[in-house]
Design a protein around this motif. Structure first.
Motif: not given
Length: 369
Positions: A148-155
């Motif tokens: 249940g985890t999600l990491e975003t890239g830089w934005f």
């Protein structure tokens, strides 16, 4: 009634976000967080003047009972002057019907619940989150559906993250986030939290990568609020799409055992369908109240040529004023009961005859009518 109150409350909260954005559009993020007065008080010093006793008078007695103790060095830590953030704490908004704020957590968290028995709220939240990130130019760097985890890239998205209406050329930020989604199968919901993983900001050319705990939480709260607004938009768009498509309609009885039509769709979708469908069949909508589920109309027979053109049987309904009353039946179904101008239920034989035509109308997509 509780669902209706939730819809009104959501509308007010959404309006509050828009109002704050308009009021703040003329000031920079740095100006919004800094007090607009001087900071001369930081140079103030305590004057220790001696107690002067005029000549000829006896010196009074003194006590140290009310002496103010000296401040320890530890108490002098923390922001002062222009380093103090004067903005009110960021607050999570429950704009999605039925959503709740999870209190006491280490990270800001919002709960979303299934609005119908058929809704997979976990799948919806994942899908809406991914499309929300794409819309704001954020890539998904890591995702683990099982955990249940999600990491975003830089934005870069200063407008969305700062929460105001426009980008500010003098204030730019880049961030990475961790979203955590936990299922709540008992209550048919999910808890979604957000946390800043990395932060970079550029204010008037001054760059920094450090961020305090309070400021990080503020950004996470605002991003969750932006997502909640997007979540609500997606639900409305889907309901509108379903409301304009084919929909089953049976003859039956409502919760008060009155003759009624039973639509095979949730209340919100049937409400939208009725608002779009009624004017096409001679019903002029005079007033309506979604929170109470009624639509007041005035019926004017569209004429035999209309019925012949559409291949339908004319309603055996006298021209005049009527009220359509919608009610939630459970199981994702909605009842539609027809009352006359005196608020008396229309005769069962009329309801039965109208069902033939209405069921054909409900079975067609609105674009084909």
């Amino acid at each position: 009634m509780s669902k209706a109150n939730g819809r009104v409350r959501a509308a007010r909260l959404t309006l509050g976000v828009i109002t704050m954005a308009v009021l703040a559009a003329c000031s920079s993020p740095q100006e919004r967080k800094t007090a607009n007065r001087g900071f001369d008080y930081t140079e103030a010093k305590l004057e220790n003047r001696a107690f002067l006793i005029p000549s000829g008078l006896q010196s009074p007695g003194f006590t140290s009972e009310y002496d103010v103790p000296a401040l320890p060095d530890a108490s002098r830590q923390g922001p002062v002057a222009d380093k103090v953030d004067v903005r009110p704490p960021a607050q999570l908004l429950t704009v999605v019907p039925g959503s709740q704020i999870v209190q006491g957590g280490s990270e800001p968290t919002v709960s979303f619940y299934a609005l119908t028995t058929s809704q997979d709220v976990s799948a919806d939240t994942w899908r809406f989150l991914q499309s929300f990130l794409t819309k704001n130019g954020a890539s998904v760097e890591k995702q683990d559906a099982a955990a249940g985890t999600l990491e975003t890239g830089w934005f870069s998205n200063s407008a969305a993250l700062d929460g105001w209406a426009e980008d500010d050329d003098d204030f730019q930020i880049r961030q990475r986030y961790l979203f955590t989604l936990k299922r709540d199968d008992v209550r048919h919901g999910v808890n979604l939290s957000a946390r800043v993983l990395q932060h970079e900001e550029d204010i008037d050319g001054a760059k920094s990568t450090s961020i305090g705990e309070v400021e990080a939480r503020r950004y996470a709260v605002r991003l969750l609020n932006q997502f909640s607004l997007y979540y609500e938009e997606q639900l409305k768009a889907r309901d509108m799409h379903r409301a304009t498509g084919s929909m089953g309609l049976e003859l039956g009885n409502d919760n008060n055992d009155l003759s009624a039509w039973i639509a095979d769709a949730p209340f919100e979708q049937v409400w939208l369908r009725m608002k779009n469908l009624l004017p096409r069949y001679g019903f002029e909508i005079k007033d309506s109240q979604q929170s109470l589920g009624w639509i007041d109309v005035e019926y004017d027979d569209p004429g035999q040529s209309f019925w012949d053109k559409n291949g339908m049987t004319p309603f055996k309904l006298e021209e005049g004023k009527y009220r359509f009353q919608l009610g939630e039946m459970g199981g994702g179904k909605t009842s539609i009961t027809l009352f006359d101008e005196d608020k008396k239920p229309v005769k069962s034989e009329v309801v039965s005859q109208m069902h033939t035509t209405l069921s054909q109308a409900f079975a067609k997509a609105l674009d084909n009518q």
